[in-house]
Design a protein around this motif. Structure first.
Motif, short mmCIF file in Angstrom:
data_model
loop_
_atom_site.label_atom_id
_atom_site.label_comp_id
_atom_site.label_asym_id
_atom_site.label_seq_id
_atom_site.Cartn_x
_atom_site.Cartn_y
_atom_site.Cartn_z
N ILE A 7 -49.30 -1.28 4.31
CA ILE A 7 -50.38 -2.29 4.95
C ILE A 7 -49.83 -3.24 5.97
N VAL A 8 -48.54 -3.64 5.42
CA VAL A 8 -47.72 -4.45 6.48
C VAL A 8 -47.28 -3.90 7.78
N THR A 9 -47.01 -2.48 7.58
CA THR A 9 -46.66 -1.79 8.77
C THR A 9 -47.84 -1.82 9.69
N ALA A 10 -49.30 -1.37 8.95
CA ALA A 10 -50.28 -1.14 9.73
C ALA A 10 -50.84 -2.49 10.56
N LEU A 11 -50.65 -3.56 9.72
CA LEU A 11 -50.98 -4.87 10.27
C LEU A 11 -50.25 -5.11 11.38
N ALA A 12 -48.89 -5.12 11.27
CA ALA A 12 -48.02 -5.32 12.56
C ALA A 12 -48.32 -4.52 13.55
N LEU A 13 -48.65 -3.41 13.63
CA LEU A 13 -49.00 -2.36 14.58
C LEU A 13 -50.29 -2.96 15.41
N ALA A 14 -51.24 -3.33 14.28
CA ALA A 14 -52.37 -3.58 14.89
C ALA A 14 -52.47 -5.04 15.83
N LEU A 15 -51.59 -5.76 15.34
CA LEU A 15 -51.24 -7.22 15.89
C LEU A 15 -50.60 -6.94 17.66
N TYR A 92 -58.05 -12.28 13.41
CA TYR A 92 -57.51 -11.94 12.22
C TYR A 92 -58.58 -11.34 11.21
N GLN A 93 -59.75 -11.93 11.36
CA GLN A 93 -61.00 -11.51 10.48
C GLN A 93 -61.26 -9.93 11.09
N ILE A 94 -61.39 -9.63 12.31
CA ILE A 94 -61.67 -8.19 12.89
C ILE A 94 -60.53 -7.42 12.35
N LEU A 95 -59.38 -7.69 12.74
CA LEU A 95 -58.34 -6.68 12.22
C LEU A 95 -58.39 -6.57 10.73
N ALA A 96 -58.65 -7.55 10.04
CA ALA A 96 -58.46 -7.42 8.44
C ALA A 96 -59.64 -6.40 8.06
N LYS A 97 -60.73 -6.38 8.91
CA LYS A 97 -61.87 -5.58 8.31
C LYS A 97 -61.47 -4.15 8.78
N GLU A 98 -60.74 -4.03 9.89
CA GLU A 98 -60.54 -2.61 10.48
C GLU A 98 -59.63 -1.96 9.39
N GLY A 100 -58.69 -3.09 6.24
CA GLY A 100 -58.91 -3.26 4.97
C GLY A 100 -58.19 -4.16 4.11
N THR A 101 -58.05 -5.35 4.63
CA THR A 101 -57.29 -6.21 4.15
C THR A 101 -57.89 -7.54 4.14
N THR A 102 -57.09 -8.68 4.08
CA THR A 102 -57.74 -10.00 4.27
C THR A 102 -57.04 -10.65 5.62
N ALA A 103 -57.72 -11.69 5.96
CA ALA A 103 -57.43 -12.25 7.22
C ALA A 103 -56.50 -13.10 7.03
N GLU A 104 -56.11 -13.58 5.75
CA GLU A 104 -55.17 -14.44 5.57
C GLU A 104 -53.68 -13.59 5.52
N LYS A 105 -53.61 -12.19 4.95
CA LYS A 105 -52.66 -11.35 5.32
C LYS A 105 -52.17 -11.01 6.64
N VAL A 106 -53.32 -10.89 7.39
CA VAL A 106 -52.92 -10.73 8.93
C VAL A 106 -52.40 -11.88 9.78
#
Length: 135
Positions: A7-15, A92-98, A100-106
């Motif tokens: 999840i962390v890797t996916a978030l980092a790549l998405a950002l 952060y909301q858009i990416l979290a939804k994409e 499947g995590t929370t905006a806070e984590k993003v």
């Protein structure tokens, strides 16, 4: 633990992809259209934010927002900070939804990335809430 790393890797790549890659807007899904609009807004504010960061007036936080380092900001600077934080929160909301995590984590992942990328002399807030100057 492996799922968390994924999840962390996916978030980092998405950002990174969102801030570094232009999103085509012709015939794109509404979320991609909005991400493209947000990217333009981030680019429009970039120079002003860098000026505020370099002057030590604002700093990055672990939650992925910008805050005044000490005292208040003038009206124009506060407007810039407020707009940046609102747009970051929306992204952060858009990416979290994409993914499947929370905006806070993003936000936390982006905050860590932005703190790491600060230039020497710019400020960030540590996990205990204290301002630190990047060395």
């Amino acid at each position: 633990r492996d799922a968390r790393i994924t999840i962390v890797t996916a978030l980092a790549l998405a950002l990174v992809a969102c801030w570094a890659t232009p999103v085509p807007t012709a015939h794109a899904a509404p979320a991609n259209d909005r991400k493209a609009q947000l990217q333009e807004r981030f680019k429009d504010r970039y120079a002003e934010l860098q000026k505020l960061l370099s002057a030590g007036k604002v700093g990055e936080t672990p939650s992925g927002t910008i805050e005044p380092v000490s005292g208040g900001l003038d009206k124009a600077a506060q407007k810039t900070v407020d707009a940046e934080n609102a747009d970051r929160a929306e992204l952060y909301q858009i990416l979290a939804k994409e993914i499947g995590t929370t905006a806070e984590k993003v936000g936390r992942i982006n905050g860590a990335r932005r703190i790491k990328e600060l230039r020497s002399g710019q400020y960030y807030k540590d996990d205990e809430g204290r301002w630190q100057k990047k060395g």
